[in-house]
Design a protein around this motif. Sequence first.
Motif, PDB file in Angstrom:
ATOM      1  N   MET A 148      -3.128   3.771   8.763  1.00  0.00           N
ATOM      2  CA  MET A 148      -2.231   4.778   8.206  1.00  0.00           C
ATOM      3  C   MET A 148      -2.952   5.713   7.236  1.00  0.00           C
ATOM      4  O   MET A 148      -2.633   6.899   7.146  1.00  0.00           O
ATOM      5  CB  MET A 148      -1.058   4.102   7.502  1.00  0.00           C
ATOM      6  CG  MET A 148      -0.063   3.459   8.464  1.00  0.00           C
ATOM      7  SD  MET A 148       0.626   4.634   9.633  1.00  0.00           S
ATOM      8  CE  MET A 148       1.543   5.705   8.546  1.00  0.00           C
ATOM      9  N   ARG A 149      -3.947   5.213   6.505  1.00  0.00           N
ATOM     10  CA  ARG A 149      -4.661   6.089   5.578  1.00  0.00           C
ATOM     11  C   ARG A 149      -5.453   7.148   6.341  1.00  0.00           C
ATOM     12  O   ARG A 149      -5.562   8.302   5.915  1.00  0.00           O
ATOM     13  CB  ARG A 149      -5.601   5.278   4.680  1.00  0.00           C
ATOM     14  CG  ARG A 149      -4.899   4.261   3.803  1.00  0.00           C
ATOM     15  CD  ARG A 149      -3.717   4.842   3.055  1.00  0.00           C
ATOM     16  NE  ARG A 149      -4.044   6.040   2.327  1.00  0.00           N
ATOM     17  CZ  ARG A 149      -3.162   6.953   1.944  1.00  0.00           C
ATOM     18  NH1 ARG A 149      -1.898   6.822   2.282  1.00  0.00           N
ATOM     19  NH2 ARG A 149      -3.539   8.014   1.261  1.00  0.00           N
ATOM     20  N   PHE A 150      -6.003   6.777   7.507  1.00  0.00           N
ATOM     21  CA  PHE A 150      -6.688   7.761   8.329  1.00  0.00           C
ATOM     22  C   PHE A 150      -5.705   8.786   8.891  1.00  0.00           C
ATOM     23  O   PHE A 150      -6.014   9.974   8.983  1.00  0.00           O
ATOM     24  CB  PHE A 150      -7.434   7.064   9.466  1.00  0.00           C
ATOM     25  CG  PHE A 150      -8.507   6.126   8.997  1.00  0.00           C
ATOM     26  CD1 PHE A 150      -9.764   6.605   8.634  1.00  0.00           C
ATOM     27  CD2 PHE A 150      -8.276   4.767   8.904  1.00  0.00           C
ATOM     28  CE1 PHE A 150     -10.753   5.755   8.199  1.00  0.00           C
ATOM     29  CE2 PHE A 150      -9.259   3.903   8.464  1.00  0.00           C
ATOM     30  CZ  PHE A 150     -10.504   4.409   8.111  1.00  0.00           C
ATOM     31  N   GLU A 151      -4.528   8.314   9.263  1.00  0.00           N
ATOM     32  CA  GLU A 151      -3.512   9.236   9.774  1.00  0.00           C
ATOM     33  C   GLU A 151      -3.064  10.205   8.682  1.00  0.00           C
ATOM     34  O   GLU A 151      -2.804  11.384   8.952  1.00  0.00           O
ATOM     35  CB  GLU A 151      -2.320   8.451  10.313  1.00  0.00           C
ATOM     36  CG  GLU A 151      -2.622   7.584  11.528  1.00  0.00           C
ATOM     37  CD  GLU A 151      -2.988   8.415  12.752  1.00  0.00           C
ATOM     38  OE1 GLU A 151      -2.631   9.605  12.787  1.00  0.00           O
ATOM     39  OE2 GLU A 151      -3.635   7.872  13.660  1.00  0.00           O
ATOM     40  N   ALA A 152      -2.956   9.734   7.435  1.00  0.00           N
ATOM     41  CA  ALA A 152      -2.544  10.610   6.346  1.00  0.00           C
ATOM     42  C   ALA A 152      -3.584  11.714   6.113  1.00  0.00           C
ATOM     43  O   ALA A 152      -3.229  12.882   5.892  1.00  0.00           O
ATOM     44  CB  ALA A 152      -2.345   9.791   5.070  1.00  0.00           C
ATOM     45  N   LYS A 153      -4.859  11.363   6.171  1.00  0.00           N
ATOM     46  CA  LYS A 153      -5.899  12.377   6.016  1.00  0.00           C
ATOM     47  C   LYS A 153      -5.908  13.334   7.204  1.00  0.00           C
ATOM     48  O   LYS A 153      -6.109  14.545   7.053  1.00  0.00           O
ATOM     49  CB  LYS A 153      -7.265  11.691   5.878  1.00  0.00           C
ATOM     50  CG  LYS A 153      -8.372  12.605   5.371  1.00  0.00           C
ATOM     51  CD  LYS A 153      -8.110  13.041   3.938  1.00  0.00           C
ATOM     52  CE  LYS A 153      -9.236  13.870   3.372  1.00  0.00           C
ATOM     53  NZ  LYS A 153      -8.985  14.308   1.997  1.00  0.00           N
ATOM     54  N   HIS A 154      -5.664  12.786   8.375  1.00  0.00           N
ATOM     55  CA  HIS A 154      -5.651  13.620   9.572  1.00  0.00           C
ATOM     56  C   HIS A 154      -4.493  14.616   9.535  1.00  0.00           C
ATOM     57  O   HIS A 154      -4.605  15.743  10.045  1.00  0.00           O
ATOM     58  CB  HIS A 154      -5.548  12.733  10.814  1.00  0.00           C
ATOM     59  CG  HIS A 154      -5.700  13.488  12.096  1.00  0.00           C
ATOM     60  ND1 HIS A 154      -5.013  13.155  13.240  1.00  0.00           N
ATOM     61  CD2 HIS A 154      -6.445  14.576  12.407  1.00  0.00           C
ATOM     62  CE1 HIS A 154      -5.334  14.009  14.193  1.00  0.00           C
ATOM     63  NE2 HIS A 154      -6.209  14.876  13.728  1.00  0.00           N
TER      64      HIS A 154
ATOM     65  N   ARG B  82      -6.513  -3.782   0.483  1.00  0.00           N
ATOM     66  CA  ARG B  82      -7.959  -3.705   0.427  1.00  0.00           C
ATOM     67  C   ARG B  82      -8.489  -5.038  -0.078  1.00  0.00           C
ATOM     68  O   ARG B  82      -7.738  -5.871  -0.596  1.00  0.00           O
ATOM     69  CB  ARG B  82      -8.426  -2.569  -0.485  1.00  0.00           C
ATOM     70  CG  ARG B  82      -7.946  -2.680  -1.921  1.00  0.00           C
ATOM     71  CD  ARG B  82      -8.365  -1.466  -2.714  1.00  0.00           C
ATOM     72  NE  ARG B  82      -7.938  -1.542  -4.105  1.00  0.00           N
ATOM     73  CZ  ARG B  82      -8.146  -0.574  -4.979  1.00  0.00           C
ATOM     74  NH1 ARG B  82      -8.759   0.528  -4.610  1.00  0.00           N
ATOM     75  NH2 ARG B  82      -7.742  -0.705  -6.239  1.00  0.00           N
ATOM     76  N   TYR B  83      -9.802  -5.217   0.074  1.00  0.00           N
ATOM     77  CA  TYR B  83     -10.420  -6.480  -0.323  1.00  0.00           C
ATOM     78  C   TYR B  83     -10.483  -6.581  -1.841  1.00  0.00           C
ATOM     79  O   TYR B  83     -10.828  -5.628  -2.531  1.00  0.00           O
ATOM     80  CB  TYR B  83     -11.837  -6.586   0.253  1.00  0.00           C
ATOM     81  CG  TYR B  83     -12.600  -7.783  -0.248  1.00  0.00           C
ATOM     82  CD1 TYR B  83     -12.324  -9.061   0.224  1.00  0.00           C
ATOM     83  CD2 TYR B  83     -13.589  -7.634  -1.209  1.00  0.00           C
ATOM     84  CE1 TYR B  83     -13.019 -10.156  -0.254  1.00  0.00           C
ATOM     85  CE2 TYR B  83     -14.287  -8.716  -1.689  1.00  0.00           C
ATOM     86  CZ  TYR B  83     -13.997  -9.978  -1.200  1.00  0.00           C
ATOM     87  OH  TYR B  83     -14.681 -11.054  -1.680  1.00  0.00           O
ATOM     88  N   ILE B  84     -10.124  -7.740  -2.361  1.00  0.00           N
ATOM     89  CA  ILE B  84     -10.190  -8.020  -3.794  1.00  0.00           C
ATOM     90  C   ILE B  84     -11.052  -9.253  -3.973  1.00  0.00           C
ATOM     91  O   ILE B  84     -10.770 -10.301  -3.382  1.00  0.00           O
ATOM     92  CB  ILE B  84      -8.792  -8.249  -4.397  1.00  0.00           C
ATOM     93  CG1 ILE B  84      -7.901  -7.031  -4.140  1.00  0.00           C
ATOM     94  CG2 ILE B  84      -8.887  -8.524  -5.890  1.00  0.00           C
ATOM     95  CD1 ILE B  84      -6.484  -7.222  -4.622  1.00  0.00           C
ATOM     96  N   HIS B  85     -12.103  -9.123  -4.761  1.00  0.00           N
ATOM     97  CA  HIS B  85     -12.981 -10.270  -5.003  1.00  0.00           C
ATOM     98  C   HIS B  85     -12.277 -11.275  -5.905  1.00  0.00           C
ATOM     99  O   HIS B  85     -11.786 -10.933  -6.972  1.00  0.00           O
ATOM    100  CB  HIS B  85     -14.294  -9.828  -5.651  1.00  0.00           C
ATOM    101  CG  HIS B  85     -15.191 -10.971  -5.992  1.00  0.00           C
ATOM    102  ND1 HIS B  85     -15.974 -11.603  -5.050  1.00  0.00           N
ATOM    103  CD2 HIS B  85     -15.412 -11.607  -7.164  1.00  0.00           C
ATOM    104  CE1 HIS B  85     -16.648 -12.568  -5.630  1.00  0.00           C
ATOM    105  NE2 HIS B  85     -16.332 -12.587  -6.916  1.00  0.00           N
TER     106      HIS B  85
END
Length: 514
Positions: free
Chosen positions: A15-21, A194-197
Amino acid sequence: MDFKLFGPIVMFWTMRFEAKHSYFKQVVRHTKCFKNITLSLANKHQLMIGYHMHTRSNERSAFDVSNVSTILLDIMKEDIALQLSQKYTNLTTVTLAHIVSCNGIEYRIGMLLVDGSVGGLPEFAEILQMCILKNTLIFICRKLSSWYREYYGAFELQSSSAREIVLAELSELTDNYPLSDYKCGTLRMVTLKRYIHMSASLRSKPWPNAFPVPEFVYDVEIQLQRANSDFQSNGPLFSPNPRMKSDILEMLASQIVKYKAYPSSAEFDSVAEALVKKHPCLRGQGSVTGFYGWKISLKFKMGNYRTKLRNIGCSELTVNSLKRQQDDQRTSRNQVKKPKRVEVNYFPDYPTGQTKQSLEEERLALLSEVEAEFARITTVPLRSKFMQQLDHHSSKLLRIFQKKGGATGQKIRNIMAEYDKNDAIETRRACVIKALIVYLNEDPESLIREYLLDQEKRRNNEVPEPQKKMEAKETSRRRTQGAVGRALLHKFPSQQAMAPPHAMLLWQPLVTMV
């Protein structure tokens, strides 16, 4: 069937790629020009970034808030008012906000935050209220119980039985990205974006952007408050006595160790600057920055604090003690073993109730579960798939190894010399794996030895005890027969004309009778 092959769809979130697109599609729709469209999109995007950077003012407020209300502290819930009054003294009114935007991230009441970790898994807290005190955003949250549901690839949430209320500043959060929960049937779920350490040890947070200066002991806080009031009214700087200065540095050192045991010079600067910013009466006279003296004092205090922790057995600091190292392993004092840039802990202590043996058993159990889960999801055996991909990428890895120079390159060339003598597929795999380990600055001997010991241990555990005794007895009998046979051959040299195996078979009946 797709779920069994590829897992939950949330793992392929786009979805983040779609928002930028969508932004680029809007640009194309407005320009209505398709000549060299990629250059037009790049120029428009750069102009937009430049506009936002140019219009950003340094005097802009730290937060954008809406639906703001100021209420008395006494009319708030008793448990919330008690925690606010304990953490922030002389507080009578509170400014509440329903929506707060900070650095482009919007926070709303009801969202979830990651605050701390337990056993390597994140702890979630629900936002009940948001208040702003002295340009500091404070979240009033309620702790939630959570556990990971592998089938959904998400965490299931439930209200904690204790219903604990916590106060968390923005800089104190494990991750500042807010999350939204959703319903899956009757379950309340949340998915990390997202990844969280996470770490099961004491240190579970990276170095903060703004260092949080802790609250000092009660008598020190009273003196600092009076000194700050005098400084704002009259302007004289405050010079603490040696005991008070030692208490301040001791508290700062204990706060620094929560993030790093060996901070850099820039990180010392950030700590000293945060101290002077919070307590302006502590500015140093004759210093350009105002905190250089505190930085130097903090460096010496940090060294003493590390010695104190090393003496009580802190593993991360004991590993750098020259007294515990052998003569051939001693290195320079400047070669300190500490976490790298992407790490938080270098040598953490074992979790409570765990030992090296118990963790090794858990690792082996997890390894078998990983292989079984990989085969269940992909219907492909993990080891055979690994070997297949290793063969596929071997040619590229060999080209990378050939470009490596220095001592590491020489070690790799010595390993690959075995492959030049024998070009079997098994030899090629072994050489590539060993060379890859050396390329990553690891010791291949330790890894292979560990694997062999593990295999031997498994074989010993799988063979029953009676079978072990029978095998040992058979080995001893064969050794005795071989010794007697060699003695008889020496006694009767005429039998030397026969081949050695036939000679042993000739004397086998006699040896058995003996």
